[in-house]
Design an enzyme around this catalytic site. Structure first.
Site, PDB file in Angstrom:
ATOM      1  N   HIS A 267       0.844  -1.188   0.000  1.00  0.00           N
ATOM      2  CA  HIS A 267       0.000   0.000   0.000  1.00  0.00           C
ATOM      3  C   HIS A 267       0.876   1.233   0.000  1.00  0.00           C
ATOM      4  O   HIS A 267       1.917   1.245   0.643  1.00  0.00           O
ATOM      5  CB  HIS A 267      -0.923   0.012   1.240  1.00  0.00           C
ATOM      6  CG  HIS A 267      -2.080   0.931   1.067  1.00  0.00           C
ATOM      7  ND1 HIS A 267      -2.000   2.270   1.376  1.00  0.00           N
ATOM      8  CD2 HIS A 267      -3.329   0.710   0.588  1.00  0.00           C
ATOM      9  CE1 HIS A 267      -3.169   2.831   1.088  1.00  0.00           C
ATOM     10  NE2 HIS A 267      -3.989   1.919   0.615  1.00  0.00           N
ATOM     11  N   ASP A 325      -7.953  -5.718   0.510  1.00  0.00           N
ATOM     12  CA  ASP A 325      -8.482  -6.456  -0.625  1.00  0.00           C
ATOM     13  C   ASP A 325      -7.915  -7.858  -0.778  1.00  0.00           C
ATOM     14  O   ASP A 325      -8.379  -8.631  -1.610  1.00  0.00           O
ATOM     15  CB  ASP A 325      -8.311  -5.633  -1.906  1.00  0.00           C
ATOM     16  CG  ASP A 325      -9.245  -4.441  -1.881  1.00  0.00           C
ATOM     17  OD1 ASP A 325     -10.341  -4.604  -1.316  1.00  0.00           O
ATOM     18  OD2 ASP A 325      -8.878  -3.368  -2.369  1.00  0.00           O
TER      19      ASP A 325
HETATM   20  N1  CMC Z   1       3.998  -7.395  -4.808  1.00  0.00           N
HETATM   21  C1  CMC Z   1       5.346  -7.414  -4.979  1.00  0.00           C
HETATM   22  N2  CMC Z   1       6.135  -6.349  -4.863  1.00  0.00           N
HETATM   23  C2  CMC Z   1       5.551  -5.189  -4.574  1.00  0.00           C
HETATM   24  C3  CMC Z   1       4.154  -5.072  -4.385  1.00  0.00           C
HETATM   25  C4  CMC Z   1       3.372  -6.235  -4.513  1.00  0.00           C
HETATM   26  N3  CMC Z   1       2.036  -6.184  -4.353  1.00  0.00           N
HETATM   27  N4  CMC Z   1       3.828  -3.786  -4.115  1.00  0.00           N
HETATM   28  C5  CMC Z   1       4.999  -3.115  -4.135  1.00  0.00           C
HETATM   29  N5  CMC Z   1       6.023  -3.956  -4.412  1.00  0.00           N
HETATM   30  C6  CMC Z   1       7.452  -3.619  -4.490  1.00  0.00           C
HETATM   31  C7  CMC Z   1       7.763  -2.803  -5.736  1.00  0.00           C
HETATM   32  O1  CMC Z   1       8.075  -3.640  -6.822  1.00  0.00           O
HETATM   33  C8  CMC Z   1       8.932  -2.000  -5.250  1.00  0.00           C
HETATM   34  O2  CMC Z   1      10.065  -2.823  -5.224  1.00  0.00           O
HETATM   35  P1  CMC Z   1      11.537  -2.224  -5.590  1.00  0.00           P
HETATM   36  O3  CMC Z   1      11.848  -1.249  -4.489  1.00  0.00           O
HETATM   37  O4  CMC Z   1      12.431  -3.414  -5.611  1.00  0.00           O
HETATM   38  O5  CMC Z   1      11.409  -1.564  -6.927  1.00  0.00           O
HETATM   39  C9  CMC Z   1       8.589  -1.691  -3.796  1.00  0.00           C
HETATM   40  O6  CMC Z   1       7.724  -2.764  -3.384  1.00  0.00           O
HETATM   41  C10 CMC Z   1       7.847  -0.368  -3.602  1.00  0.00           C
HETATM   42  O7  CMC Z   1       6.691  -0.392  -4.400  1.00  0.00           O
HETATM   43  P2  CMC Z   1       6.070   0.860  -5.115  1.00  0.00           P
HETATM   44  O8  CMC Z   1       5.543   0.422  -6.456  1.00  0.00           O
HETATM   45  O9  CMC Z   1       6.999   2.030  -5.067  1.00  0.00           O
HETATM   46  O10 CMC Z   1       4.867   1.203  -4.167  1.00  0.00           O
HETATM   47  P3  CMC Z   1       3.667   2.138  -4.502  1.00  0.00           P
HETATM   48  O11 CMC Z   1       3.369   2.885  -3.278  1.00  0.00           O
HETATM   49  O12 CMC Z   1       3.898   2.933  -5.739  1.00  0.00           O
HETATM   50  O13 CMC Z   1       2.493   1.098  -4.838  1.00  0.00           O
HETATM   51  C11 CMC Z   1       0.582  -0.249  -4.652  1.00  0.00           C
HETATM   52  C12 CMC Z   1       1.461   0.772  -3.970  1.00  0.00           C
HETATM   53  C13 CMC Z   1      -0.655  -0.506  -3.805  1.00  0.00           C
HETATM   54  C14 CMC Z   1       0.103   0.302  -6.019  1.00  0.00           C
HETATM   55  C15 CMC Z   1       1.375  -1.550  -4.860  1.00  0.00           C
HETATM   56  O14 CMC Z   1       1.795  -2.036  -3.605  1.00  0.00           O
HETATM   57  C16 CMC Z   1       0.592  -2.604  -5.616  1.00  0.00           C
HETATM   58  O15 CMC Z   1       0.529  -2.558  -6.849  1.00  0.00           O
HETATM   59  N6  CMC Z   1      -0.038  -3.582  -4.887  1.00  0.00           N
HETATM   60  C17 CMC Z   1      -0.832  -4.599  -5.510  1.00  0.00           C
HETATM   61  C18 CMC Z   1      -2.183  -4.036  -5.865  1.00  0.00           C
HETATM   62  C19 CMC Z   1      -3.061  -3.831  -4.654  1.00  0.00           C
HETATM   63  O16 CMC Z   1      -3.227  -4.733  -3.832  1.00  0.00           O
HETATM   64  N7  CMC Z   1      -3.674  -2.629  -4.569  1.00  0.00           N
HETATM   65  C20 CMC Z   1      -4.686  -2.359  -3.559  1.00  0.00           C
HETATM   66  C21 CMC Z   1      -4.337  -1.300  -2.583  1.00  0.00           C
HETATM   67  S1  CMC Z   1      -5.519  -1.306  -1.225  1.00  0.00           S
HETATM   68  C22 CMC Z   1      -7.026  -0.857  -1.915  1.00  0.00           C
HETATM   69  C23 CMC Z   1      -7.071   0.556  -2.304  1.00  0.00           C
HETATM   70  O17 CMC Z   1      -6.952   1.444  -1.427  1.00  0.00           O
HETATM   71  O18 CMC Z   1      -7.278   0.830  -3.492  1.00  0.00           O
END
Ligand code: CMC
Length: 390
Positions: A267, A325
């Site tokens: 998240h 989720d």
């Molecule tokens: N699985 C594997 N690796 C992950 C995941 C994941 N679900 N989420 C983040 N990472 C890794 C990402 O690859 C990165 O790694 P590195 O530093 O090696 O490049 C690191 O963690 C930081 O991630 P980020 O992309 O900078 O994080 P963000 O804040 O931009 O993304 C997120 C947040 C929710 C979009 C992402 O965690 C994600 O895509 N999760 C899966 C989708 C999901 O479950 N979303 C629902 C959120 S809760 C409901 C809502 O409020 O909408």
């Protein structure tokens, strides 16, 4: 022109002030108007939470009755709106239908679209809260080829949603109170979450003076993506794809190799357990027990996946925990809600958050149109070249 802060994806930008929802992502705290989400999920009901988010205080008994009667009074949709559905293919994704039909509501309420009039804003908020569940249920019925079931005033908000989705004219529908309560919790937990992607979209659209129905349709569109509201659908599809507990280590390795993400994990704000996830996991147990599905294969798989990820340094180092989720999909599936409707249920819940945030912004006389700038990386000035010389 370096006078602007460059903050792509808004990691460190507050786009507004708000008195609605507080999140402390490091401590894993979520409060609506100061009330912890755990207490609201346990002791309140969805309509009361809606009143709280919209008005700032919990209702008295009299206010609650009046609000609830008011919402019940607005659950019907104009018969002409029902015809919009015929323009969609039956196999259209329900979120595509939602974006269109909710947006179309603007065409029905010309009498109350003066956004600077607080009474017009209030009636629009109530219409949206009351009619989005009706449209959501109609979307499902259209998708599966069953007749629309119109709302019944004898039912509460959540019972009505289940009735409109699951009843048929052929038989009596008796809602199961444990399942009604579970859906109620899902709605409470998803009701608001400060300036997430869809809410920011609603605020940005609203800042131009667009009408609330159009703004909420823009929120629904933004919610659809798998990184946001579409995560519940994506998480359940992922569990189905893994299929068996024995494949969990292999799947987790694929995540670590960056082949795909673990849906329902991570998240932007929570760098600790999502407090909504803890409540949802408990609800999972309750629902599966009620339905005698304690040995549900996907739930077992989810538990194993959670256990494996939480002790792996890849997830620990990146502070990746299950989010709401990861579990809500398992509950929705157990309730009999088809996977393609999961994000629609999220939209039903989030409508009150969007409306409350939109109302808060418009009520602030100082608000201005939202207009981010950019860091230009294109070509420097150059002279036009006639086509024959290119
Ligand atoms: N699985 C594997 N690796 C992950 C995941 C994941 N679900 N989420 C983040 N990472 C890794 C990402 O690859 C990165 O790694 P590195 O530093 O090696 O490049 C690191 O963690 C930081 O991630 P980020 O992309 O900078 O994080 P963000 O804040 O931009 O993304 C997120 C947040 C929710 C979009 C992402 O965690 C994600 O895509 N999760 C899966 C989708 C999901 O479950 N979303 C629902 C959120 S809760 C409901 C809502 O409020 O909408």
């Amino acid at each position: 022109l370096g006078v602007f802060t460059y903050d792509p994806a808004f990691f460190s930008t507050s786009s507004c002030t708000s008195e609605i929802t507080f999140i402390d992502g490091d401590a894993g705290l979520l409060y609506y108007r100061g009330y912890p989400i755990e207490q609201l999920a346990e002791k309140s009901d969805f309509l009361e939470v809606c009143y709280l988010l919209l008005n700032g205080e919990l209702p008295t008994a009299a206010q609650k009755t009046e609000f609830s009667n008011n919402i019940t009074h607005h659950t019907m949709v104009h018969d002409q709106l029902a015809r919009f559905f015929n323009g969609f293919r039956r196999d259209a994704h329900p979120m595509a239908v939602m974006v269109g039909v909710v947006g179309a509501l603007s065409a029905f309420y010309h009498d109350s679209l003066d956004i600077n009039n607080p009474q017009h804003r209030e009636i629009s908020a109530k219409r949206l809260l009351a009619k989005v569940p009706t449209i959501a249920a109609m979307t499902h019925k259209y998708n599966v080829g069953e007749p629309f079931m119109y709302p019944k005033n004898k039912f509460g908000f959540v019972e009505n949603l289940m009735y409109m989705m699951f009843a048929t004219p052929a038989e009596e529908y008796v809602p199961n109170p444990v399942l009604v309560r579970a859906l109620e919790r899902i709605l409470i937990l998803h009701a608001d979450h400060e300036q997430n992607a869809s809410t920011s979209t609603v605020r940005l659209a609203g800042s131009s003076g667009a009408n609330p129905f159009a703004c909420i349709a823009s929120g629904i569109a933004a919610l659809w993506g798998p990184a946001h509201g579409g995560a519940n659908e994506a998480a359940l599809k992922m569990l189905e794809e893994i299929g068996d507990v024995s494949r969990v280590p292999e799947y987790v390795q694929g995540v670590k190799d960056k082949k795909y993400k673990l849906m329902g994990f991570g998240h932007r704000v929570y760098k600790n357990m999502d407090p909504r996830a803890s409540v949802m996991r408990q609800t999972c147990y309750e629902v599966l027990k009620e339905l005698k599905l304690e040995n549900d294969k996907l739930f077992g798989l989810a538990m194993e996946l959670e256990k494996t990820a939480l002790k792996d340094s890849y997830f620990i180092d990146r502070k990746l925990y299950p989010n709401v989720d990861f579990y809500s999909g398992i509950v929705l599936r157990a309730l009999g809600i088809p996977i393609n409707m999961f994000t629609v249920i999220f939209a039903v819940a989030r409508t009150i958050g969007w409306v409350s945030q939109w109302n808060e912004m418009i009520a602030d006389a100082e608000h201005k149109i939202g207009r981010p700038r950019q860091l230009y990386r294109g070509s420097v000035r150059r002279d036009f070249v006639p086509i024959a010389k290119r």
